[in-house]
Design a protein around this motif. Sequence first.
Motif, PDB file in Angstrom:
ATOM      1  N   LYS A 116      29.593 -55.444  -8.006  1.00  0.00           N
ATOM      2  CA  LYS A 116      30.653 -54.678  -7.338  1.00  0.00           C
ATOM      3  C   LYS A 116      31.947 -55.475  -7.227  1.00  0.00           C
ATOM      4  O   LYS A 116      33.035 -54.888  -7.167  1.00  0.00           O
ATOM      5  N   ASP A 117      31.814 -56.801  -7.207  1.00  0.00           N
ATOM      6  CA  ASP A 117      33.011 -57.656  -7.121  1.00  0.00           C
ATOM      7  C   ASP A 117      33.685 -57.840  -8.471  1.00  0.00           C
ATOM      8  O   ASP A 117      34.823 -58.296  -8.540  1.00  0.00           O
ATOM      9  N   PHE A 118      32.966 -57.492  -9.566  1.00  0.00           N
ATOM     10  CA  PHE A 118      33.487 -57.655 -10.926  1.00  0.00           C
ATOM     11  C   PHE A 118      33.167 -56.384 -11.722  1.00  0.00           C
ATOM     12  O   PHE A 118      32.371 -56.410 -12.662  1.00  0.00           O
ATOM     13  N   PRO A 119      33.771 -55.264 -11.343  1.00  0.00           N
ATOM     14  CA  PRO A 119      33.364 -53.968 -11.922  1.00  0.00           C
ATOM     15  C   PRO A 119      33.616 -53.826 -13.419  1.00  0.00           C
ATOM     16  O   PRO A 119      32.952 -53.017 -14.077  1.00  0.00           O
ATOM     17  N   THR A 120      34.542 -54.602 -13.979  1.00  0.00           N
ATOM     18  CA  THR A 120      34.846 -54.472 -15.411  1.00  0.00           C
ATOM     19  C   THR A 120      34.135 -55.511 -16.270  1.00  0.00           C
ATOM     20  O   THR A 120      34.243 -55.492 -17.500  1.00  0.00           O
ATOM     21  N   GLU A 144      33.387 -61.863 -18.666  1.00  0.00           N
ATOM     22  CA  GLU A 144      32.010 -61.773 -19.155  1.00  0.00           C
ATOM     23  C   GLU A 144      31.087 -62.580 -18.253  1.00  0.00           C
ATOM     24  O   GLU A 144      31.449 -63.663 -17.780  1.00  0.00           O
ATOM     25  N   VAL A 145      29.888 -62.051 -18.030  1.00  0.00           N
ATOM     26  CA  VAL A 145      28.884 -62.746 -17.217  1.00  0.00           C
ATOM     27  C   VAL A 145      27.653 -63.005 -18.074  1.00  0.00           C
ATOM     28  O   VAL A 145      27.070 -62.067 -18.619  1.00  0.00           O
ATOM     29  N   ASN A 146      27.258 -64.267 -18.204  1.00  0.00           N
ATOM     30  CA  ASN A 146      26.034 -64.631 -18.914  1.00  0.00           C
ATOM     31  C   ASN A 146      24.934 -64.888 -17.891  1.00  0.00           C
ATOM     32  O   ASN A 146      25.145 -65.612 -16.908  1.00  0.00           O
ATOM     33  N   VAL A 147      23.760 -64.309 -18.127  1.00  0.00           N
ATOM     34  CA  VAL A 147      22.631 -64.458 -17.220  1.00  0.00           C
ATOM     35  C   VAL A 147      21.561 -65.293 -17.921  1.00  0.00           C
ATOM     36  O   VAL A 147      21.102 -64.938 -19.006  1.00  0.00           O
TER      37      VAL A 147
END
Length: 200
Positions: free
Chosen positions: A189-193, A90-93
């Motif tokens: 693109k480095d973390f497509p999922t 998961e990525v939090n912005v």
Amino acid sequence: MKRLFLVLTLLTACFTASYAQDAKTVLDKCAASINAKTGVQADFIMNSAQYGNSSGKISVKGRMFTANTSMATLWFDGKTLWTYMSNNDEVNVTTPSEAQLQVMNPYNFINMYKKGFRYTMTQSAGAYQVHLTSTDSSKRVKEMFITVDKKTYHPTEVKLLQKQKWTTFTIKNMKTAKLSDAAFKFNSKDFPTAEVIDLR
């Protein structure tokens, strides 16, 4: 007697001002060693009563940084922070505050020491230790200790106080590097999922 007291007071004030200027000079040289135009990289260890312990690598270019630890990877482009949590993909912005950045980036003191702090300094055989105390009650960082190598002027330890709890960064293997601005932005693109969650 009054005249002697006045002379002693003036001498003390002059000595204190000179000493503070010496401390600021050390911090200015330290900041210059970090502010390589192409960027710097280092290893770090964080010990924090408030945020826990971690270690990893950090890259810095101006206000931008990226940090890699076993739990998370962070990218900050000077405005936006992306935090990738490997355990849940998961990525939090977010748009972090200066106080939040201070805990994420041990080099962030170079953006805040020039205003709102008073300085004192001690020395050992190989290092300077500058103690900064906030003169602004609104600052979340109340105190900092910055240890600076006498030969390189690289910071080797940054210790800061927030909410009555200390966080200490130990910094090693600092070196200059050629870093592109793109290295400080999350690339999907480095973390497509990965699921991207915008919290701004």
